[in-house]
Design a protein around this motif. Structure first.
Motif, PDB file in Angstrom:
ATOM      1  N   THR A   1     -12.703  29.222 -10.329  1.00  0.00           N
ATOM      2  CA  THR A   1     -11.238  28.531 -11.237  1.00  0.00           C
ATOM      3  C   THR A   1     -10.122  28.788 -10.026  1.00  0.00           C
ATOM      4  O   THR A   1      -9.387  27.239 -10.240  1.00  0.00           O
ATOM      5  N   ALA A   2     -10.253  29.653  -9.278  1.00  0.00           N
ATOM      6  CA  ALA A   2      -8.888  28.948  -8.107  1.00  0.00           C
ATOM      7  C   ALA A   2      -8.957  27.639  -7.049  1.00  0.00           C
ATOM      8  O   ALA A   2      -7.773  26.878  -7.443  1.00  0.00           O
ATOM      9  N   ARG A   3     -10.556  27.427  -6.943  1.00  0.00           N
ATOM     10  CA  ARG A   3     -10.327  25.952  -6.284  1.00  0.00           C
ATOM     11  C   ARG A   3     -10.073  24.898  -6.808  1.00  0.00           C
ATOM     12  O   ARG A   3      -8.784  23.782  -6.704  1.00  0.00           O
ATOM     13  N   LEU A   4     -10.185  24.777  -8.288  1.00  0.00           N
ATOM     14  CA  LEU A   4      -9.832  23.938  -9.056  1.00  0.00           C
ATOM     15  C   LEU A   4      -8.482  23.438  -9.003  1.00  0.00           C
ATOM     16  O   LEU A   4      -7.867  22.678  -9.305  1.00  0.00           O
ATOM     17  N   VAL A   5      -7.613  24.995 -10.011  1.00  0.00           N
ATOM     18  CA  VAL A   5      -6.382  24.925  -9.390  1.00  0.00           C
ATOM     19  C   VAL A   5      -5.266  24.893  -8.035  1.00  0.00           C
ATOM     20  O   VAL A   5      -4.549  23.382  -8.281  1.00  0.00           O
ATOM     21  N   ILE A   6      -5.988  25.026  -6.640  1.00  0.00           N
ATOM     22  CA  ILE A   6      -5.758  24.088  -6.000  1.00  0.00           C
ATOM     23  C   ILE A   6      -5.446  22.916  -5.344  1.00  0.00           C
ATOM     24  O   ILE A   6      -4.625  21.777  -5.626  1.00  0.00           O
ATOM     25  N   GLY A   7      -6.641  22.443  -5.590  1.00  0.00           N
ATOM     26  CA  GLY A   7      -7.335  20.935  -6.124  1.00  0.00           C
ATOM     27  C   GLY A   7      -5.905  20.164  -7.427  1.00  0.00           C
ATOM     28  O   GLY A   7      -5.653  19.182  -6.664  1.00  0.00           O
ATOM     29  N   TYR A   8      -6.205  20.951  -7.979  1.00  0.00           N
ATOM     30  CA  TYR A   8      -4.924  19.950  -9.083  1.00  0.00           C
ATOM     31  C   TYR A   8      -3.827  20.170  -8.556  1.00  0.00           C
ATOM     32  O   TYR A   8      -3.102  19.263  -8.651  1.00  0.00           O
ATOM     33  N   VAL A   9      -3.452  21.200  -8.452  1.00  0.00           N
ATOM     34  CA  VAL A   9      -1.926  21.397  -7.761  1.00  0.00           C
ATOM     35  C   VAL A   9      -1.720  20.821  -6.169  1.00  0.00           C
ATOM     36  O   VAL A   9      -0.370  19.524  -6.334  1.00  0.00           O
ATOM     37  N   GLN A  10      -2.302  20.715  -5.382  1.00  0.00           N
ATOM     38  CA  GLN A  10      -2.612  19.721  -4.074  1.00  0.00           C
ATOM     39  C   GLN A  10      -2.252  17.238  -5.416  1.00  0.00           C
ATOM     40  O   GLN A  10      -1.606  16.697  -4.574  1.00  0.00           O
ATOM     41  N   GLY A  11      -2.884  17.855  -6.367  1.00  0.00           N
ATOM     42  CA  GLY A  11      -2.496  15.965  -6.641  1.00  0.00           C
ATOM     43  C   GLY A  11      -1.083  16.043  -7.236  1.00  0.00           C
ATOM     44  O   GLY A  11      -1.067  15.144  -7.007  1.00  0.00           O
TER      45      GLY A  11
END
Lengths: 368, 374
Positions: B131-141
């Protein structure tokens, strides 16, 4: 009273451990499974087979490709040289990902325009695909940052990412404590779910009923061996997790064992309840399956509870494993003190007490 | 086979069929279990995170921070909670009421206009690494979109050198249900296959009816066939039910052909039932057979079949172990048949492996099942 409970406990231990085969199936598989699953259960990708279809002769594309071939997560398996070769590679699962760089890539970059890179991903396993795309965008972002700093144009705001409790975001740190919950549940159910049904099938249940045992004593005698075996195996698993898999254990053992004790209590109570409803061992086995499979899948073990629809999230409130997973992960990774986790303890106690009461009631009432 | 064998087999089959039909638990396993499990898992298992709670800490609110903060409220990926100081945010991250903190420092707007830029601090709770990876990806977006538009407004193009254009084949929206449902069907069939047959032989031994069978002229091969056929038919029925639910309830696309699906499922059922029969034959004791069936089927099928965790990323030793699991080949066949169609280069090797397992398990059961009392 305690002498009677003690006698029943000894008898239960003997019934479980006297037969060599049943001794082996209770003790060995959980430990072997921890080792196998500990390695198997990871969301981190490793040596993903990928192919590069590079039409661009320039340096920039070579730099970009080198970033992929150099990463441990990727493993180059093919370099197709035409569009027609791409589809068979993906269809046959030889490559999970194809990187397609067009002929103008380096020229566009040099001219200060964005260069497009096409990434084709096999979506048959969409979770792997999503993780893979995350890796790809990280590599692309690194490339971009380097390229921009070389050309002297930094973006106005940078993102600085830090991950607490698990700085390298290793999913094994998350999943190995989860396996502790999984295997503890398995052992607790195995030990209790068939025990009363077996007495019924063998006719010894009638004998138990004519003894002066009260239902509470029968329950205690049947629960305590499971509790002891479960605590023993869980301790072995905690040791393996910290010493072998190097998962940090930051919290205090008192909180961990308090959680373990309550979780075992609730799991054993479910097992006993199944056992006292079941008339045959097959029904007992079916009941154990029917409880175990959903409680593992809906516990947040591999997929977060927050992703479920709201009504399903409410259903998980009766699942003891859900609370235990929060406790072990909190204790292992966050070093969370008892106070932060307090709200996770009482639901397990309530589930355990309710099931024990019902099981005790059923013991008395059901005579077949 | 002679006439006597045919007659004996008919008799055995009729007895087994009655036993199956009159015991409600077998029929329940075959038809209620798949419905129950598919409903729970089809809705319950999802890797698509939405409305992730994040704390957005703004120390000095102004137009810049408001425009960035608006990005977080404007997407369904985040459920932002706005806070003024880090102390509260860190406490919230610790007690898991938020998954991440986005921190904009006091001098954010000032530094935004300097050449070296302003930092946006992102702190994620790494406990659930995925989930942490997903969140980082979303924030990057969010961050990338925001600086691009910031560049457009000020007239300075902040062009991103490499733009990734992603194409996801076979499941273009990355709908996790599309791949989970075929995998779930494989897991459910594994459970059903083992549950149906794991206890049948052991039950005959425990109840003493095996001894009665031993003195009749039936051969052990006939006993095996008699046990296999009714459960095979039940299993096919529950497979059909599961596929129907996948197609019409969960709307998973099915690109393969039905007869290939039927052949692969039949092979897998033979392997799964064969495994159950072998466990049952070897254990001769319902308790042991039941435990082995739980331990050997559900967890390996769940964790080692490639259903959730990618097999290619496991260490070589564990990959070797997955090769002896029939479920692995079935999961791969089903995912391909549903989402990619009849890709023979995937289906044929998998089907061959399943056939080998079926022959192996049934052959071993036949060998272990001797007309002997010991």
């Amino acid at each position: 009273m305690w002498r009677r409970v003690y006698a029943l406990m000894i008898k239960e231990f003997l019934a479980l451990l006297k037969d060599r085969r049943s001794r082996v199936v209770v003790i060995v598989p959980p430990l072997v499974q921890l080792l196998v699953f500990g390695y198997a259960a990871t969301f981190d990708l490793n040596r993903v087979p990928f192919a590069v279809y590079n039409e661009d002769p320039g340096l920039a594309s070579r730099d970009l490709v080198a970033r992929f071939t150099g990463a441990a997560a990727f493993h180059l398996v093919a370099a197709p040289s035409s569009d027609a070769e791409v589809a068979p590679l993906v269809d046959s699962q030889r490559a999970l990902m194809v990187l397609h760089i067009g002929p103008q890539f380096s020229r566009e970059l040099a001219a200060g325009r964005p260069g497009a890179v096409q990434v084709i991903v096999d979506g048959r396993n969409s979770n792997t695909a999503a993780i893979l795309l995350g890796y790809v965008s990280t590599i692309a972002a690194d490339f971009n940052a380097d390229w921009l700093s070389r050309s002297g144009a930094a973006p106005p705001a940078q993102l600085e990412v830090r991950a607490w409790f698990n700085p390298n975001l290793e999913s094994r740190w998350f999943l190995v404590p989860g396996i502790l919950g999984l295997l503890t549940l398995l052992v607790a159910l195995l030990v209790t779910a068939l025990s009363v049904a077996r007495e019924r099938e063998q006719g010894t249940f009638d004998q138990l009923l004519v003894t002066p045992y009260r239902p509470v004593e029968v329950l205690l005698g049947k629960t305590l061996p499971g509790l002891l075996i479960g605590l023993g195996e869980a301790t072995a698993i905690v040791l393996l997790a910290t010493l072998w898999f190097q998962v940090p254990l930051r919290g205090d053992l008192v909180t961990l064992y308090a959680g373990l004790f309550l979780f075992l209590f609730s799991a054993l109570s479910v097992g006993l309840m199944i056992s006292s409803v079941a008339v045959t061992q097959q029904q007992g086995l079916l009941g154990a399956f029917l409880f175990m499979v959903p409680s593992v899948m809906l516990s947040g073990f591999a997929t977060p509870i927050a992703n479920m629809p709201v009504w399903m999230q409410h259903v998980t409130l009766i699942n003891p494993m859900r609370y235990f997973l929060v406790i072990i992960r909190g204790v292992f990774l966050q070093g969370a003190p008892f106070g932060v986790l307090a709200s996770q303890f009482w639901p397990m106690a309530v589930i355990g007490l309710v099931n024990m009461t019902v099981a005790g009631f059923l013991f008395r009432r059901r005579l077949y | 086979m002679n006439a006597g064998s045919g007659m004996r087999l008919r008799g055995l089959l009729r007895k087994e069929l009655y036993q199956v039909l009159r015991d409600p638990s077998s029929v329940a396993i075959a038809f209620l279990l798949p419905v129950f499990l598919l409903l729970i898992f089809g809705y319950g298992i999802s890797l698509d995170a939405e409305h992730v709670p994040v704390a957005v800490v703004i120390e000095q609110p102004d137009a810049d921070t408001a425009s960035l903060a608006g990005r977080f409220s404007g997407t369904s990926y985040f459920a932002p909670v706005f806070m003024g100081d880090m102390v509260r945010a860190e406490a919230a991250l610790r007690d898991r009421s938020v998954n991440a903190i986005v921190h904009l420092q006091q001098d954010f707007s000032k530094r935004l206009r300097r050449p070296d830029g302003a930092p946006i601090q992102l702190i994620v709770n790494g406990t659930d690494a995925n989930t942490a990876r997903l969140v980082i990806g979303y924030v990057q977006g969010v961050w990338q979109k925001w600086i691009e538009e910031l560049g457009d407004e000020s007239g300075v193009s902040a062009a991103v050198p490499v733009s990734i254009e992603q194409r996801v084949w076979f499941n273009s929206e990355l709908r996790s249900r599309n791949y989970l449902v075929p995998g779930l069907i494989a897991i459910i069939m594994t459970l059903i296959g083992a549950l149906l047959t794991a206890l049948v032989m052991a039950r005959e031994w425990e109840r003493g009816t095996m001894e009665a069978l031993l003195v009749t002229p039936v051969t052990m091969g006939e006993v095996l066939v008699g046990k296999l056929v009714p459960y095979f038919l039940l299993g096919l029925g529950s497979m059909a039910l599961s596929v129907a639910m996948g197609l019409w309830l969960f709307r998973v696309p099915f690109l393969g052909s039905v007869w290939v699906l039927s052949c692969v499922s039949a092979l897998y059922l033979l392997a799964a039932l064969g495994m159950g029969l072998l466990i049952s034959t070897l254990a001769r004791n319902q308790f042991v057979a039941g435990m082995v069936a739980i331990v050997a089927t559900f967890l390996p099928a769940f964790l080692l079949s490639g259903f959730i965790f990618d097999i290619g990323s496991m260490p070589a030793v564990v990959q070797a172990i997955t090769r002896v699991l029939p479920a692995r080949y079935f999961v791969s066949s089903l995912q391909t048949l549903f989402l990619a169609g009849n890709v023979w280069s995937v289906i044929l090797p998998n089907a061959a492996a399943l056939a080998v397992f079926a022959i192996l398990f049934l052959g071993a059961s036949r060998r272990m099942l001797r007309k002997r009392l010991d």
